[in-house]
Motif scaffolding. Sequence first.
Motif, PDB file in Angstrom:
ATOM      1  N   TRP A 119       5.501   9.062  -4.593  1.00  9.32           N
ATOM      2  CA  TRP A 119       4.840   8.092  -3.738  1.00  9.32           C
ATOM      3  C   TRP A 119       5.713   7.743  -2.540  1.00  9.32           C
ATOM      4  CZ3 TRP A 119       7.016   3.392  -2.550  1.00  9.32           C
ATOM      5  CH2 TRP A 119       8.075   2.981  -3.351  1.00  9.32           C
ATOM      6  N   VAL A 120       5.047   7.366  -1.441  1.00 14.84           N
ATOM      7  CA  VAL A 120       5.720   6.867  -0.243  1.00 14.84           C
ATOM      8  C   VAL A 120       4.941   5.661   0.262  1.00 14.84           C
ATOM      9  CG1 VAL A 120       6.586   9.144   0.409  1.00 14.84           C
ATOM     10  CG2 VAL A 120       4.407   8.355   1.332  1.00 14.84           C
ATOM     11  N   ASN A 121       5.586   4.807   1.011  1.00 15.45           N
ATOM     12  CA  ASN A 121       4.893   3.666   1.606  1.00 15.45           C
ATOM     13  C   ASN A 121       3.872   4.139   2.628  1.00 15.45           C
ATOM     14  OD1 ASN A 121       6.239   1.652   0.161  1.00 15.45           O
ATOM     15  ND2 ASN A 121       7.846   1.426   1.692  1.00 15.45           N
ATOM     16  N   ALA A 122       2.698   3.531   2.601  1.00 10.22           N
ATOM     17  CA  ALA A 122       1.676   3.799   3.610  1.00 10.22           C
ATOM     18  C   ALA A 122       1.871   2.798   4.734  1.00 10.22           C
ATOM     19  CB  ALA A 122       0.291   3.669   2.990  1.00 10.22           C
ATOM     20  N   GLU A 123       2.411   3.254   5.843  1.00  9.73           N
ATOM     21  CA  GLU A 123       2.765   2.356   6.931  1.00  9.73           C
ATOM     22  C   GLU A 123       1.792   2.475   8.101  1.00  9.73           C
ATOM     23  OE1 GLU A 123       6.697   3.629   7.814  1.00  9.73           O
ATOM     24  OE2 GLU A 123       7.617   2.499   6.184  1.00  9.73           O
ATOM     25  N   ILE A 124       1.570   1.351   8.775  1.00  6.99           N
ATOM     26  CA  ILE A 124       0.762   1.389   9.986  1.00  6.99           C
ATOM     27  C   ILE A 124       1.490   2.257  11.001  1.00  6.99           C
ATOM     28  CG2 ILE A 124      -0.190   0.018  11.883  1.00  6.99           C
ATOM     29  CD1 ILE A 124      -0.367  -2.337   9.963  1.00  6.99           C
ATOM     30  N   PRO A 125       0.867   3.325  11.489  1.00  6.04           N
ATOM     31  CA  PRO A 125       1.572   4.223  12.405  1.00  6.04           C
ATOM     32  C   PRO A 125       2.144   3.526  13.635  1.00  6.04           C
ATOM     33  CG  PRO A 125      -0.455   5.217  11.644  1.00  6.04           C
ATOM     34  CD  PRO A 125      -0.471   3.809  11.163  1.00  6.04           C
ATOM     35  N   GLU A 126       1.417   2.560  14.195  1.00  5.90           N
ATOM     36  CA  GLU A 126       1.868   1.916  15.428  1.00  5.90           C
ATOM     37  C   GLU A 126       2.971   0.895  15.150  1.00  5.90           C
ATOM     38  OE1 GLU A 126       0.620   2.308  18.611  1.00  5.90           O
ATOM     39  OE2 GLU A 126      -0.926   3.778  18.143  1.00  5.90           O
TER      40      GLU A 126
ATOM     41  N   THR B   3       0.843  -1.194   0.000  1.00  2.00           N
ATOM     42  CA  THR B   3       0.000   0.000   0.000  1.00  2.00           C
ATOM     43  C   THR B   3       0.879   1.245   0.000  1.00  2.00           C
ATOM     44  OG1 THR B   3      -1.642  -1.205   1.272  1.00  2.00           O
ATOM     45  CG2 THR B   3      -1.871   1.179   1.171  1.00  2.00           C
ATOM     46  N   ALA B   4       0.544   2.209  -0.848  1.00  2.00           N
ATOM     47  CA  ALA B   4       1.369   3.418  -0.991  1.00  2.00           C
ATOM     48  C   ALA B   4       0.492   4.652  -0.970  1.00  2.00           C
ATOM     49  CB  ALA B   4       2.171   3.367  -2.285  1.00  2.00           C
ATOM     50  N   LEU B   5       1.135   5.803  -0.767  1.00  2.00           N
ATOM     51  CA  LEU B   5       0.459   7.090  -0.844  1.00  2.00           C
ATOM     52  C   LEU B   5       1.064   7.892  -1.977  1.00  2.00           C
ATOM     53  CD1 LEU B   5       0.321   8.187   2.912  1.00  2.00           C
ATOM     54  CD2 LEU B   5      -1.424   6.955   1.606  1.00  2.00           C
ATOM     55  N   CYS B   6       0.216   8.506  -2.772  1.00  2.00           N
ATOM     56  CA  CYS B   6       0.669   9.472  -3.775  1.00  2.00           C
ATOM     57  C   CYS B   6       0.543  10.852  -3.139  1.00  2.00           C
ATOM     58  CB  CYS B   6      -0.182   9.390  -5.038  1.00  2.00           C
ATOM     59  SG  CYS B   6       0.334  10.556  -6.316  1.00  2.00           S
ATOM     60  N   VAL B   7       1.669  11.470  -2.834  1.00  2.00           N
ATOM     61  CA  VAL B   7       1.704  12.735  -2.105  1.00  2.00           C
ATOM     62  C   VAL B   7       1.987  13.871  -3.080  1.00  2.00           C
ATOM     63  CG1 VAL B   7       2.712  13.975  -0.156  1.00  2.00           C
ATOM     64  CG2 VAL B   7       2.591  11.477  -0.111  1.00  2.00           C
ATOM     65  N   THR B   8       1.174  14.906  -3.017  1.00  2.00           N
ATOM     66  CA  THR B   8       1.307  16.059  -3.906  1.00  2.00           C
ATOM     67  C   THR B   8       1.584  17.314  -3.091  1.00  2.00           C
ATOM     68  OG1 THR B   8      -0.185  15.090  -5.547  1.00  2.00           O
ATOM     69  CG2 THR B   8       0.167  17.469  -5.654  1.00  2.00           C
ATOM     70  N   PHE B   9       2.707  17.977  -3.402  1.00  2.00           N
ATOM     71  CA  PHE B   9       3.109  19.210  -2.720  1.00  2.00           C
ATOM     72  C   PHE B   9       2.765  20.405  -3.606  1.00  2.00           C
ATOM     73  CE2 PHE B   9       5.434  16.093  -0.461  1.00  2.00           C
ATOM     74  CZ  PHE B   9       5.868  16.632   0.747  1.00  2.00           C
ATOM     75  N   ASN B  10       2.275  21.453  -2.962  1.00  2.00           N
ATOM     76  CA  ASN B  10       2.017  22.720  -3.652  1.00  2.00           C
ATOM     77  C   ASN B  10       2.374  23.854  -2.698  1.00  2.00           C
ATOM     78  OD1 ASN B  10       1.193  24.719  -5.375  1.00  2.00           O
ATOM     79  ND2 ASN B  10      -0.986  24.341  -5.108  1.00  2.00           N
ATOM     80  N   LEU B  11       3.664  24.160  -2.602  1.00  2.00           N
ATOM     81  CA  LEU B  11       4.166  25.166  -1.671  1.00  2.00           C
ATOM     82  C   LEU B  11       4.953  26.222  -2.436  1.00  2.00           C
ATOM     83  CD1 LEU B  11       5.552  22.748   1.079  1.00  2.00           C
ATOM     84  CD2 LEU B  11       3.398  24.006   1.175  1.00  2.00           C
ATOM     85  N   THR B  12       4.741  27.473  -2.060  1.00  2.00           N
ATOM     86  CA  THR B  12       5.463  28.581  -2.683  1.00  2.00           C
ATOM     87  C   THR B  12       5.927  29.551  -1.604  1.00  2.00           C
ATOM     88  OG1 THR B  12       3.403  29.813  -3.020  1.00  2.00           O
ATOM     89  CG2 THR B  12       4.163  28.432  -4.847  1.00  2.00           C
ATOM     90  N   GLY B  13       6.850  30.418  -1.979  1.00  3.91           N
ATOM     91  CA  GLY B  13       7.366  31.419  -1.043  1.00  3.91           C
ATOM     92  C   GLY B  13       8.855  31.580  -1.239  1.00  3.91           C
ATOM     93  N   ALA B  14       9.630  31.316  -0.179  1.00  7.94           N
ATOM     94  CA  ALA B  14      11.081  31.437  -0.270  1.00  7.94           C
ATOM     95  C   ALA B  14      11.642  30.497  -1.324  1.00  7.94           C
ATOM     96  CB  ALA B  14      11.713  31.153   1.091  1.00  7.94           C
ATOM     97  N   THR B  15      10.962  29.380  -1.545  1.00  4.28           N
ATOM     98  CA  THR B  15      11.274  28.469  -2.637  1.00  4.28           C
ATOM     99  C   THR B  15       9.963  27.868  -3.116  1.00  4.28           C
ATOM    100  OG1 THR B  15      12.674  26.603  -3.323  1.00  4.28           O
ATOM    101  CG2 THR B  15      11.611  26.448  -1.156  1.00  4.28           C
ATOM    102  N   THR B  16      10.009  27.122  -4.184  1.00  3.72           N
ATOM    103  CA  THR B  16       8.801  26.514  -4.736  1.00  3.72           C
ATOM    104  C   THR B  16       8.941  24.999  -4.717  1.00  3.72           C
ATOM    105  OG1 THR B  16       8.365  28.414  -6.181  1.00  3.72           O
ATOM    106  CG2 THR B  16       7.309  26.333  -6.764  1.00  3.72           C
ATOM    107  N   VAL B  17       7.957  24.355  -4.116  1.00  2.52           N
ATOM    108  CA  VAL B  17       7.930  22.891  -4.076  1.00  2.52           C
ATOM    109  C   VAL B  17       6.595  22.447  -4.662  1.00  2.52           C
ATOM    110  CG1 VAL B  17       8.155  20.823  -2.666  1.00  2.52           C
ATOM    111  CG2 VAL B  17       9.317  22.925  -1.970  1.00  2.52           C
ATOM    112  N   THR B  18       6.604  22.016  -5.903  1.00  4.71           N
ATOM    113  CA  THR B  18       5.383  21.552  -6.557  1.00  4.71           C
ATOM    114  C   THR B  18       5.677  20.241  -7.274  1.00  4.71           C
ATOM    115  OG1 THR B  18       5.870  22.888  -8.524  1.00  4.71           O
ATOM    116  CG2 THR B  18       4.419  23.854  -6.872  1.00  4.71           C
ATOM    117  N   GLY B  19       4.804  19.284  -7.082  1.00  8.40           N
ATOM    118  CA  GLY B  19       4.982  17.991  -7.730  1.00  8.40           C
ATOM    119  C   GLY B  19       4.494  16.868  -6.840  1.00  8.40           C
TER     120      GLY B  19
END
Length: 222
Positions: A105-112, A86-102
């Motif tokens: 994927w990361v692994n979806a892990e059981i938090p505990e 199971t994975a997560l598709c993570v989308t960043f949309n940050l602007t300001g001192a720098t721009t992070v857009t795109g």
Amino acid sequence: MRIKALLVAGFELGLLVPVLVACSGTTAPPGQPARSTGRPAPTSGSATVPMTSGTPVPGTTGVPDTSGPSQGSGPLPATCVAQPVTALCVTFNLTGATTVTGSNWVNAEIPEGNLPDSTCPEYGASTLESDEPGLPKVTKVIGSQSVEAAFGADKAGDGAGVTGAAASGSIVVDDVTYEAEDGTAKIDLNRDGSGKLVLPRLVGGSGSLSGSISWRCIDPKE
């Protein structure tokens, strides 16, 4: 007498011709401009313009833009593909001192247990029952930036969805750390494993960032 009769006939004919012309309308002979009827021509404002019946286009004024990744529908970004777990598709949309857009994927892990879960609903349920529900740590290249991010809700989960809960965390962009200002970050978490972080202000040594981070869950490929 004949000359007098001709003069009388000519005089009567001269009176008859203008009368015939006046009664003949405004139709002009071929090649000649039409005579004016004396009535004013209609102005452009007097015409009735029919209303269009088209469907509003998403993204235009008053119509929300529903394009882009959303849980359970729509295409995934090219950088997000199904994984063996199971994975997560993570989308960043940050602007300001720098721009992070795109996206990435990361692994979806059981938090505990810190282990990959089997399905997105199971991952979502385990997240909402965690002591620190939130976004698993991201250590990926987003767009052209090397990014590390970890955010969680400032309260334990209760098994239900989370909406607008206060959150805390930080993001490191190319070795520069930005911290969420107290009380500004808000997080939504859903039982299907999706979620969103609204980040009005992240403060770092080189300025500040603002924007959002959203994610959707991807079930394992068969």
